[in-house]
Design a protein around this motif. Structure first.
Motif, short mmCIF file in Angstrom:
data_model
loop_
_atom_site.label_atom_id
_atom_site.label_comp_id
_atom_site.label_asym_id
_atom_site.label_seq_id
_atom_site.Cartn_x
_atom_site.Cartn_y
_atom_site.Cartn_z
N VAL A 358 0.85 -1.18 0.00
CA VAL A 358 0.00 0.00 0.00
C VAL A 358 0.89 1.23 0.00
O VAL A 358 1.77 1.37 0.84
CB VAL A 358 -0.95 0.02 1.22
N LEU A 359 0.61 2.14 -0.95
CA LEU A 359 1.33 3.40 -1.04
C LEU A 359 0.33 4.54 -0.85
O LEU A 359 -0.70 4.59 -1.52
CB LEU A 359 2.01 3.55 -2.41
N GLU A 360 0.65 5.43 0.07
CA GLU A 360 -0.20 6.59 0.34
C GLU A 360 0.67 7.84 0.21
O GLU A 360 1.72 7.94 0.84
CB GLU A 360 -0.80 6.49 1.74
N ASN A 361 0.25 8.76 -0.61
CA ASN A 361 1.05 9.97 -0.83
C ASN A 361 0.16 11.19 -0.98
O ASN A 361 -1.02 11.09 -1.37
CB ASN A 361 1.93 9.81 -2.06
N SER A 362 0.73 12.33 -0.67
CA SER A 362 0.04 13.60 -0.87
C SER A 362 0.09 13.96 -2.35
O SER A 362 0.81 13.35 -3.15
CB SER A 362 0.69 14.69 -0.03
N GLY A 363 -0.68 14.95 -2.73
CA GLY A 363 -0.73 15.38 -4.12
C GLY A 363 -1.86 16.36 -4.32
O GLY A 363 -2.18 17.14 -3.41
N LYS A 364 -2.46 16.36 -5.49
CA LYS A 364 -3.58 17.26 -5.77
C LYS A 364 -4.73 16.94 -4.83
O LYS A 364 -4.99 15.78 -4.51
CB LYS A 364 -4.03 17.11 -7.22
N ASP A 365 -5.45 17.97 -4.39
CA ASP A 365 -6.56 17.81 -3.44
C ASP A 365 -7.84 17.36 -4.14
O ASP A 365 -8.92 17.93 -3.91
CB ASP A 365 -6.79 19.12 -2.67
N GLN A 366 -7.74 16.39 -4.97
CA GLN A 366 -8.92 15.83 -5.63
C GLN A 366 -8.58 14.43 -6.16
O GLN A 366 -7.41 14.13 -6.41
CB GLN A 366 -9.40 16.71 -6.79
N ALA A 367 -9.61 13.62 -6.29
CA ALA A 367 -9.40 12.24 -6.74
C ALA A 367 -9.07 12.22 -8.24
O ALA A 367 -9.50 13.08 -9.00
CB ALA A 367 -10.65 11.40 -6.47
N LEU A 368 -8.31 11.22 -8.62
CA LEU A 368 -7.98 11.03 -10.02
C LEU A 368 -9.08 10.23 -10.71
O LEU A 368 -9.92 9.60 -10.06
CB LEU A 368 -6.64 10.30 -10.16
N ASP A 369 -9.10 10.27 -12.02
CA ASP A 369 -10.10 9.54 -12.81
C ASP A 369 -9.76 8.05 -12.79
O ASP A 369 -8.83 7.60 -13.46
CB ASP A 369 -10.11 10.08 -14.24
N THR A 370 -10.54 7.28 -12.03
CA THR A 370 -10.25 5.85 -11.91
C THR A 370 -10.49 5.09 -13.21
O THR A 370 -9.96 3.99 -13.40
CB THR A 370 -11.13 5.23 -10.80
N GLN A 371 -11.31 5.65 -14.12
CA GLN A 371 -11.56 4.99 -15.38
C GLN A 371 -10.36 5.07 -16.32
O GLN A 371 -10.20 4.24 -17.20
CB GLN A 371 -12.79 5.62 -16.06
N LYS A 372 -9.53 6.11 -16.15
CA LYS A 372 -8.40 6.34 -17.06
C LYS A 372 -7.04 6.15 -16.39
O LYS A 372 -6.02 6.18 -17.08
CB LYS A 372 -8.47 7.75 -17.65
N LEU A 373 -7.03 6.00 -15.06
CA LEU A 373 -5.77 6.03 -14.32
C LEU A 373 -4.78 4.99 -14.83
O LEU A 373 -3.57 5.27 -14.93
CB LEU A 373 -6.06 5.81 -12.83
N PHE A 374 -5.25 3.81 -15.14
CA PHE A 374 -4.35 2.73 -15.56
C PHE A 374 -4.30 2.57 -17.08
O PHE A 374 -3.81 1.57 -17.59
CB PHE A 374 -4.78 1.41 -14.92
N SER A 375 -4.82 3.56 -17.80
CA SER A 375 -4.78 3.54 -19.26
C SER A 375 -3.42 4.03 -19.75
O SER A 375 -2.72 4.79 -19.07
CB SER A 375 -5.90 4.41 -19.85
N ARG A 376 -3.08 3.64 -20.96
CA ARG A 376 -1.82 4.08 -21.55
C ARG A 376 -1.87 5.58 -21.84
O ARG A 376 -2.89 6.10 -22.31
CB ARG A 376 -1.54 3.32 -22.85
#
Length: 419
Positions: A358-376
């Motif tokens: 499990v990796l937890e890190n700070s970053g932008k204050d909003q969730a990423l697009d889970t539909q595209k996150l693992f896309s090329r």
């Protein structure tokens, strides 16, 4: 459900419907025949009583059924006129059964000696409830017998007939495209199964040829691209070291070198991704992810220090059956993603157990697009130096070994790989 079992289930249901319809039809036909037979018997008994009344006048004096199977009573002419024979069902108390039982009754009128008489003749009949019960049990035993016969036929005969199909299916399950082995022949005299095997064999051979052609093309293209890219970068580095270049020329050369470096990394990443999806990493063994995590953190130490990240590591021994090189790529890509897309002065928490990373890190204050996150090629607009293939490669490795990778946002970005 297996094909033979599904076919048996359909046959069993169809058989039950057919037998039920047949039983209903047989029941009503049998009742009709029973009634015809009983009515014929009543008609014969009527004739016998009328003949007996001609010989013995005491017959006309029988008013109740207790003394026999008939009763006679005199009728006036106006009631006897135009009377026809009537057959109907009724109940009568039977001494032997000590209960009311169904009987068939014939009511008729006859004339003797200028007088008219009503004659009632009875006879016992089959009890419908007993008939239905007997028919139901007979139908049930017939259905069970047919069902057992059907199952026996299915397991002994049909299973033997379908054996070539199951052999083809079993060999398809063991087929691996990367091995390039065609299906071994299946011995069968059934034309459909032989045609199926030939068709599947042609299809697989076509896929093997396409796979080998694609594999060779990717490897050759990657090699041919990598060589001129490396040469171009080396020449640019030599050019930068020469004196007499203006500041603007230096900046332009630096930009060109940066793009060529990104193109070289992109070429290597695409080649790696293609090899992973084509299952070209056959070597497997127990890999200690704890050591790989420590090495990756050490390799990324400069970037972590540059971004002033607060790193927290909780690790336990973790052994997984994977290719050692792909295990390194997986951990390195996930850690690099958590560092590169972090904020200045942020944090990075790593938790490794025997079951998950499990990796937890700070970053932008909003969730990423889970539909595209693992896309090329998916990446944030701010990550101009990224190839957008890091998480796609990680997802491909997880899919290859049946791992689960998922992302969620809980005031921080979490990536979890479950082994």
């Amino acid at each position: 459900m297996k094909l033979l079992n599904r076919a048996t289930a359909y046959f069993a249901v169809l058989l039950l419907v057919v037998l039920s319809a047949w039983a209903a039809l047989f029941y009503y036909n049998m009742l009709d025949e029973i009634y015809d037979s009983i009515d014929d018997g009543l008609e014969n008994q009527k004739i016998l009583v009328m003949q007996k009344a001609l010989q013995d006048s005491t017959v006309l004096a029988q008013r109740e059924f207790e003394a026999g199977y008939y009763q006679v009573k005199e009728l006036p002419f106006n009631l006897a006129a135009n009377r026809k024979d009537q057959y109907r069902d009724t109940l009568m108390y039977m001494l032997n059964e000590k209960d009311y039982e169904p009987v068939r009754l014939l009511v008729t009128v006859f004339q003797q000696g200028g007088r008219y008489y009503e004659l009632r003749v009875i006879t016992s009949m089959v009890e419908e409830d007993d008939l239905i019960e007997d028919l139901l049990y007979s139908l049930l035993w017939l259905y069970l017998g047919l069902l057992v016969s059907l199952l026996t036929l299915n397991n002994l005969v049909l299973k033997s007939i379908w054996q070539p199909f199951y052999q083809i299916l079993h060999r398809l399950q063991r087929f691996r495209l990367e091995k390039g082995e065609a299906l071994p022949p299946v011995k069968t005299n059934i034309e459909e199964f032989r045609l199926l095997h030939e068709t599947v064999d042609k299809l697989l051979q076509s896929n093997i040829d396409t796979y080998n052609s694609q594999k060779a093309f990717i490897e050759n293209a990657s090699h041919e691209l990598q060589t001129p890219l490396a040469i171009s970068l080396n020449k640019l580095e030599l050019l930068v070291e020469k004196e007499g270049l203006t500041e603007e020329q230096m900046l332009q050369l630096g930009a060109v070198m940066q793009h060529l470096g990104r193109l070289s990394r992109l070429n290597k990443s695409l080649l790696l991704l293609s090899k992973i999806e084509n299952r070209q990493f056959q070597e497997m063994g127990p890999v200690n992810l704890q050591e790989i995590v420590r090495q990756a953190l050490a390799d990324l130490g400069d970037q972590i220090e540059y971004k002033e990240l607060q790193v927290s590591v909780q690790e336990e021994p973790c052994l997984v059956q994977v290719n050692p090189d792909l295990a390194t790529v997986l951990v390195y890509n996930l850690l690099k993603n958590a560092v590169v897309h972090n904020v200045q002065g942020g944090f990075l928490n790593l938790h490794l157990t025997a079951q998950a990373l499990v990796l937890e890190n700070s970053g932008k204050d909003q969730a990423l697009d889970t539909q595209k996150l693992f896309s090329r090629f998916y990446k944030e607009a701010s990550a101009s130096g990224s190839t957008g293939l890091g998480l796609a490669i990680a997802k491909a490795i997880c899919d290859l070994y049946g791992f689960s990778i998922r992302y969620r946002y809980q005031q921080a970005h979490l990536l979890e790989v479950t082994f």
